[in-house]
Design a protein around this motif. Structure first.
Motif, PDB file in Angstrom:
ATOM      1  N   ARG A 275       1.082  -1.460   0.083  1.00 14.29           N
ATOM      2  CA  ARG A 275       0.042  -0.293   0.020  1.00 14.29           C
ATOM      3  C   ARG A 275       0.724   1.853   0.041  1.00 14.29           C
ATOM      4  NH1 ARG A 275      -1.848  -0.056   5.723  1.00 14.29           N
ATOM      5  NH2 ARG A 275      -0.535   1.267   5.509  1.00 14.29           N
ATOM      6  N   ASP A 276       1.987   1.293   0.841  1.00 14.94           N
ATOM      7  CA  ASP A 276       2.909   2.633   1.160  1.00 14.94           C
ATOM      8  C   ASP A 276       3.494   3.564  -0.361  1.00 14.94           C
ATOM      9  OD1 ASP A 276       1.791   2.918   3.680  1.00 14.94           O
ATOM     10  OD2 ASP A 276       3.553   1.796   4.755  1.00 14.94           O
ATOM     11  N   ILE A 277       4.262   1.836  -1.104  1.00  9.96           N
ATOM     12  CA  ILE A 277       5.094   1.745  -2.519  1.00  9.96           C
ATOM     13  C   ILE A 277       4.084   2.089  -3.207  1.00  9.96           C
ATOM     14  CG2 ILE A 277       6.670   0.627  -3.813  1.00  9.96           C
ATOM     15  CD1 ILE A 277       7.895  -1.285  -1.627  1.00  9.96           C
ATOM     16  N   PHE A 278       2.491   1.209  -3.214  1.00  9.88           N
ATOM     17  CA  PHE A 278       2.266   1.593  -4.098  1.00  9.88           C
ATOM     18  C   PHE A 278       1.795   3.299  -4.267  1.00  9.88           C
ATOM     19  CE2 PHE A 278      -3.018   2.144  -5.936  1.00  9.88           C
ATOM     20  CZ  PHE A 278      -2.618   2.152  -7.156  1.00  9.88           C
ATOM     21  N   LYS A 279       0.908   4.025  -3.387  1.00  5.84           N
ATOM     22  CA  LYS A 279       0.722   5.160  -2.588  1.00  5.84           C
ATOM     23  C   LYS A 279       2.079   6.097  -3.024  1.00  5.84           C
ATOM     24  CE  LYS A 279      -1.748   5.457   1.680  1.00  5.84           C
ATOM     25  NZ  LYS A 279      -0.780   5.877   2.395  1.00  5.84           N
ATOM     26  N   LEU A 280       3.222   5.273  -3.381  1.00  3.27           N
ATOM     27  CA  LEU A 280       4.875   6.358  -3.308  1.00  3.27           C
ATOM     28  C   LEU A 280       4.332   6.547  -5.437  1.00  3.27           C
ATOM     29  CD1 LEU A 280       7.294   5.065  -1.648  1.00  3.27           C
ATOM     30  CD2 LEU A 280       6.389   7.891  -1.611  1.00  3.27           C
ATOM     31  N   TYR A 281       4.434   5.477  -5.816  1.00  2.00           N
ATOM     32  CA  TYR A 281       3.839   5.061  -7.475  1.00  2.00           C
ATOM     33  C   TYR A 281       3.603   4.775  -8.022  1.00  2.00           C
ATOM     34  CZ  TYR A 281       9.265   6.515  -6.221  1.00  2.00           C
ATOM     35  OH  TYR A 281      10.792   6.796  -5.174  1.00  2.00           O
ATOM     36  N   PRO A 282       1.838   5.289  -8.120  1.00  2.00           N
ATOM     37  CA  PRO A 282       1.009   4.501  -8.237  1.00  2.00           C
ATOM     38  C   PRO A 282       0.799   4.483  -9.502  1.00  2.00           C
ATOM     39  CG  PRO A 282       0.474   6.701  -8.023  1.00  2.00           C
ATOM     40  CD  PRO A 282       1.727   6.558  -7.317  1.00  2.00           C
ATOM     41  N   GLU A 283       1.415   5.058 -10.426  1.00  2.00           N
ATOM     42  CA  GLU A 283       1.343   5.307 -12.591  1.00  2.00           C
ATOM     43  C   GLU A 283       2.955   3.842 -12.520  1.00  2.00           C
ATOM     44  OE1 GLU A 283       5.301   7.500 -11.230  1.00  2.00           O
ATOM     45  OE2 GLU A 283       3.115   7.394 -11.021  1.00  2.00           O
ATOM     46  N   ASP A 284       3.446   2.975 -11.444  1.00  2.00           N
ATOM     47  CA  ASP A 284       4.606   1.935 -12.470  1.00  2.00           C
ATOM     48  C   ASP A 284       3.881   0.782 -12.781  1.00  2.00           C
ATOM     49  OD1 ASP A 284       7.775   1.979 -11.514  1.00  2.00           O
ATOM     50  OD2 ASP A 284       7.201   0.343 -11.371  1.00  2.00           O
ATOM     51  N   PRO A 285       4.285   0.570 -14.105  1.00  2.00           N
ATOM     52  CA  PRO A 285       4.043  -0.270 -14.445  1.00  2.00           C
ATOM     53  C   PRO A 285       4.052  -1.791 -13.662  1.00  2.00           C
ATOM     54  CG  PRO A 285       5.403   0.239 -16.303  1.00  2.00           C
ATOM     55  CD  PRO A 285       5.781   1.029 -14.537  1.00  2.00           C
ATOM     56  N   LEU A 286       4.760  -1.863 -11.897  1.00  2.00           N
ATOM     57  CA  LEU A 286       5.417  -3.142 -11.690  1.00  2.00           C
ATOM     58  C   LEU A 286       3.953  -2.810 -11.121  1.00  2.00           C
ATOM     59  CD1 LEU A 286       7.142  -5.131 -10.600  1.00  2.00           C
ATOM     60  CD2 LEU A 286       7.714  -3.445  -8.394  1.00  2.00           C
ATOM     61  N   PHE A 287       3.247  -1.974 -10.640  1.00  2.00           N
ATOM     62  CA  PHE A 287       1.881  -2.739  -9.773  1.00  2.00           C
ATOM     63  C   PHE A 287       0.958  -2.873 -10.788  1.00  2.00           C
ATOM     64  CE2 PHE A 287       4.651  -0.503  -7.251  1.00  2.00           C
ATOM     65  CZ  PHE A 287       5.016  -1.081  -6.155  1.00  2.00           C
ATOM     66  N   SER A 288       0.724  -2.549 -12.045  1.00  2.00           N
ATOM     67  CA  SER A 288      -0.719  -2.762 -13.341  1.00  2.00           C
ATOM     68  C   SER A 288      -0.589  -4.772 -13.482  1.00  2.00           C
ATOM     69  CB  SER A 288      -0.474  -1.873 -14.000  1.00  2.00           C
ATOM     70  OG  SER A 288       0.569  -1.800 -14.925  1.00  2.00           O
ATOM     71  N   GLY A 289       0.981  -4.965 -13.109  1.00  2.00           N
ATOM     72  CA  GLY A 289       0.935  -6.878 -12.955  1.00  2.00           C
ATOM     73  C   GLY A 289       0.031  -7.229 -12.235  1.00  2.00           C
ATOM     74  N   PRO A 290      -0.131  -9.276 -12.665  1.00  2.00           N
ATOM     75  CA  PRO A 290      -1.103  -9.527 -12.212  1.00  2.00           C
ATOM     76  C   PRO A 290      -1.358  -9.365 -10.335  1.00  2.00           C
ATOM     77  CG  PRO A 290       0.644 -10.896 -13.464  1.00  2.00           C
ATOM     78  CD  PRO A 290       1.401  -9.431 -13.858  1.00  2.00           C
ATOM     79  N   LEU A 291      -0.854  -8.688  -9.956  1.00  2.18           N
ATOM     80  CA  LEU A 291      -0.746  -8.715  -8.476  1.00  2.18           C
ATOM     81  C   LEU A 291      -2.213  -9.142  -7.299  1.00  2.18           C
ATOM     82  CD1 LEU A 291       2.282  -6.259  -7.683  1.00  2.18           C
ATOM     83  CD2 LEU A 291       2.299  -8.752  -7.474  1.00  2.18           C
ATOM     84  N   GLN A 292      -1.797  -9.979  -6.571  1.00  2.00           N
ATOM     85  CA  GLN A 292      -2.881  -9.785  -5.605  1.00  2.00           C
ATOM     86  C   GLN A 292      -2.833  -9.865  -4.593  1.00  2.00           C
ATOM     87  OE1 GLN A 292      -4.072 -14.641  -5.942  1.00  2.00           O
ATOM     88  NE2 GLN A 292      -5.304 -13.590  -7.303  1.00  2.00           N
ATOM     89  N   GLN A 293      -3.309 -10.106  -3.678  1.00  2.00           N
ATOM     90  CA  GLN A 293      -3.800  -9.892  -2.046  1.00  2.00           C
ATOM     91  C   GLN A 293      -3.793 -11.591  -2.030  1.00  2.00           C
ATOM     92  OE1 GLN A 293      -5.578  -6.884   0.846  1.00  2.00           O
ATOM     93  NE2 GLN A 293      -5.126  -9.308   2.361  1.00  2.00           N
ATOM     94  N   ARG A 294      -2.845 -12.005  -1.543  1.00  2.04           N
ATOM     95  CA  ARG A 294      -2.975 -13.196  -0.664  1.00  2.04           C
ATOM     96  C   ARG A 294      -2.538 -13.649   1.182  1.00  2.04           C
ATOM     97  NH1 ARG A 294       1.275 -15.952  -4.928  1.00  2.04           N
ATOM     98  NH2 ARG A 294       1.213 -17.574  -3.132  1.00  2.04           N
ATOM     99  N   GLY A 295      -3.586 -13.358   1.763  1.00  4.19           N
ATOM    100  CA  GLY A 295      -3.332 -13.581   2.732  1.00  4.19           C
ATOM    101  C   GLY A 295      -2.577 -12.013   2.820  1.00  4.19           C
ATOM    102  N   PRO A 296      -1.502 -12.320   3.975  1.00  4.54           N
ATOM    103  CA  PRO A 296      -0.928 -10.973   4.362  1.00  4.54           C
ATOM    104  C   PRO A 296      -0.006  -9.772   3.438  1.00  4.54           C
ATOM    105  CG  PRO A 296       0.257 -12.994   5.028  1.00  4.54           C
ATOM    106  CD  PRO A 296      -0.765 -13.597   4.745  1.00  4.54           C
ATOM    107  N   ILE A 297      -0.085 -10.969   2.166  1.00  6.24           N
ATOM    108  CA  ILE A 297       0.710 -10.522   0.805  1.00  6.24           C
ATOM    109  C   ILE A 297       0.173 -10.414   0.259  1.00  6.24           C
ATOM    110  CG2 ILE A 297       2.818 -11.669   2.142  1.00  6.24           C
ATOM    111  CD1 ILE A 297       2.920 -13.255  -0.264  1.00  6.24           C
ATOM    112  N   VAL A 298       1.197  -9.066  -1.127  1.00  8.89           N
ATOM    113  CA  VAL A 298       0.355  -8.801  -2.296  1.00  8.89           C
ATOM    114  C   VAL A 298       1.502  -9.632  -3.068  1.00  8.89           C
ATOM    115  CG1 VAL A 298       0.148  -7.191  -3.885  1.00  8.89           C
ATOM    116  CG2 VAL A 298      -0.523  -7.307  -1.299  1.00  8.89           C
TER     117      VAL A 298
END
Ligand code: SF4
Length: 349
Positions: A275-298
């Motif tokens: 959440r904190d890193i995404f807030k810093l770089y919301p436009e970064d392609p890394l975060f538009s990849g196929p990520l999902q929340q799995r328990g305590p991790i993304v």
């Protein structure tokens, strides 16, 4: 490069403080009481600070050497890590430091001798075991070596304990003092790698993959043991072909006898850190990849994670024995740090 240096008053006369200050004669110097008052302040903007970090010289009072999390290791029976500094000159988009620390300023702990004492104490407590120490957990081990001199300081200590193992994890191509000394058999210089096209997008300010491979080759010729770290594995278009090419290239250039170990692990963040890193770089392609929340991790979806791990393991097995291939599991490494743990972690100086 560094305009402002803060230093704790208690170490103002420490020889290492004086020698570092002497390297930055034009810098503004500001005495402080304890680095944590500055470093841990809330409402700092990591992204803005990262563009011009200050240097903080401090003293570490406790927690010099810590037990590595489960699932993290390269064959030793006991695993520990230590950080003579916090933060890094590079700016990798997946780096957990940007989610862990509220400041991007560099902190250098000048009391190296206290690290030595704890390292030696731990080695002596486990005389029958291979104890591995990881350097570069909260920084890049070698990138600021010209300022800190930490590697030059710590290597002679490990030379006295050939039954233990030291890993320097790095992306740096500045490998003095390694190139100017005889290789030490119980030290591994471990390079983080990913396909060049991914590295160009994600490993901001870090040396290219080609230069890292050239540097590994140079070190291996001098007798240094090399670690290959494919962690995190990054998903993207043509990832199979890209990883295949990279792995083949690396093993073509680095002789098998020089490779101490290969490790790999999936991209993963603890929920709060993501959440904190995404807030810093919301436009970064890394975060538009196929990520999902799995328990305590993304992380990537489980099937993607497994597919990438299986593919890479099979590729590695073409070149090296299984006994030196290690998979870092999501349980391992710092992404397990949750909010409260992060607080403890960044306050442990
Ligand atoms: S080199 Fe390592 S410590 Fe430095 S920014 Fe990249 S991931 Fe973070």
């Amino acid at each position: 490069m560094i305009d402002t240096i803060y230093f704790e008053e208690d170490i103002s006369e420490h020889p290492r403080t004086l020698s570092i200050l002497a390297k930055f004669k034009a810098a503004r110097t500001i005495p402080i009481k304890r680095f944590g008052e500055l470093f841990n302040q809330r409402k700092q903007n990591f992204r803005i600070q990262k563009s011009k970090p200050s240097l903080i010289l401090a003293q570490k009072h406790n927690g010099h050497v810590l037990q590595a999390p489960g699932g993290f290791g390269i064959g030793g029976t006991k695993n520990f890590y230590f950080s003579h500094m916090y933060n890094c000159v590079y700016d990798c988009r997946y780096c957990f430091l940007q989610g862990m620390f509220s400041s991007a300023n560099y902190v250098v702990f000048v009391n190296f001798e206290d690290f030595d004492k704890q390292i030696e104490r731990i080695i002596n407590q486990h005389p029958e075991e291979t104890v591995t120490f990881f350097s570069g957990y909260d920084c890049d081990s070698l990138a600021l070596e010209t300022i800190t001199g930490f590697a030059a300081h710590i290597l002679p200590i490990f030379k006295n304990y050939p039954g233990s193992l030291l890993e320097f994890r790095t992306k740096s191509i500045q490998v003095n003092p390694l190139t100017s000394m005889k290789a030490i058999s119980n030290c591994v210089i471990a390079y983080s790698l990913m396909p060049e096209v991914m590295s160009v997008a994600l490993d901001n300010k870090a040396p290219s993959i080609k230069r890292r491979i050239e540097t590994m080759s140079k070190l291996s010729k001098q007798g240094w043991k090399i670690g290959l770290r494919f962690d995190p594995l990054i998903h993207g278009e043509n990832w199979r072909t890209l990883y295949e090419e990279l792995i083949e290239d690396v093993f073509k250039i680095i002789p098998q006898k020089s490779i101490h170990s290969v490790s790999f692990g999936p991209l993963r963040f603890p929920k709060a850190m993501h959440r904190d890193i995404f807030k810093l770089y919301p436009e970064d392609p890394l975060f538009s990849g196929p990520l999902q929340q799995r328990g305590p991790i993304v992380a990537y979806r489980q099937e993607i994670e497994n597919e990438m791990a299986d593919f890479c393991r099979q590729m590695f097995a073409k070149f090296i024995p299984d006994s030196i291939i290690f998979q870092c599991t999501p349980e391992g490494q710092s992404p397990e740090l949750e909010n409260n743990e992060r607080q403890t972690y960044s306050n442990n100086g």
